[in-house]
Write an enzyme that holds these catalytic residues in place. Structure first.
Site, PDB file in Angstrom:
ATOM      1  N   LEU A   6      50.046 -90.207   1.869  1.00  0.00           N
ATOM      2  CA  LEU A   6      50.062 -90.103   0.423  1.00  0.00           C
ATOM      3  C   LEU A   6      50.149 -88.639   0.015  1.00  0.00           C
ATOM      4  CD1 LEU A   6      49.580 -92.247  -1.857  1.00  0.00           C
ATOM      5  CD2 LEU A   6      47.220 -91.473  -1.873  1.00  0.00           C
TER       6      LEU A   6
ATOM      7  N   PRO B 292      58.503 -90.843  23.252  1.00  0.00           N
ATOM      8  CA  PRO B 292      57.792 -91.393  22.086  1.00  0.00           C
ATOM      9  C   PRO B 292      58.516 -91.111  20.767  1.00  0.00           C
ATOM     10  CG  PRO B 292      56.313 -90.075  23.473  1.00  0.00           C
ATOM     11  CD  PRO B 292      57.720 -89.789  23.905  1.00  0.00           C
TER      12      PRO B 292
END
Lengths: 61, 61, 61, 61, 61, 61
Positions: free
Chosen positions: C9, C2
């Protein structure tokens, strides 16, 4: 630990993909010293209807 | 406002995807204080022919 | 194999990043059988001026 | 030389894609002075089973 | 119209970046017939604190 | 639930970013019926040394 994502228009054969993966990995090993074992390369083949350039879809050119 | 993109080789069941989305969202809420309501997670299931490692495609290993 | 890209943010501490990487990797191993050794996770901390939602930058909210 | 990647849930018609590509390109030319000829836009249509929000897959909402 | 995004740990010199861009572009032209003029390559140099593998940050290894 | 990632060469002012976010969000709402409240837009400003085209870095052109 490089990760490469290649997006291109249309389809490639398995042979083309294998060659690209081999060449990219060797380049990163030779130029940047990144062991090819750690390089992941993910290829996305994009349909003409999903790629735009110059304000138009490729399927409309 | 986290955005997570998960790329992995092969297919997952819907149950596996649901569990991953649940766990990732909870982790971001618990560890980083990001409300799970604002976390987007996009999963890309990549075919063996489109993922290379160690200079080879997984479909050729 | 993966690959996870997390964008969020603002800033995280190193401890928060370490905890997220640990939890995400364990989740992928437990739920999807992906050995944590093969999981790459890249974190992008995005400034308020570079993230928009609802038609506005976060720096203007 | 802008590159835009748009991911959204579900499918768009070709007309919708064409309109989005046209508008995004014009916006980047008008606002940021980027010639539309150099703007690439790639659209990913994501299935409900592969997008999570609020800790759940859209296919489970 | 290929678009390549390369993420790697740490910094490269300008010479290394130039060589990688040259080699990747030539590979895509030679193997896949993509004119190098249309190939965009974006390089992200990622800090050790922002890349995890095996459940750990590189800054903690 | 659109997610947009915009990568471009060089810097934008905050006013330019705000205008792009506003326009992109309105386009997705008007054309595709996606409520602007759910649209995330992340902007990456890329240095000339990190973007290649035609086999060369922009910093070398």
């Amino acid at each position: 630990m490089p990760y490469v994502n290649l997006k291109l228009l249309g389809k490639l054969t398995r042979e083309q993909k294998a060659e690209i993966v081999k060449e990219f990995s060797e380049t990163l090993e030779r130029v940047a010293g990144k062991p090819s074992e750690h390089t992941y390369i993910v290829i996305d083949e994009v349909e003409k209807e999903n790629w735009g350039k110059g304000g138009k879809l490729f399927s409309d050119m």
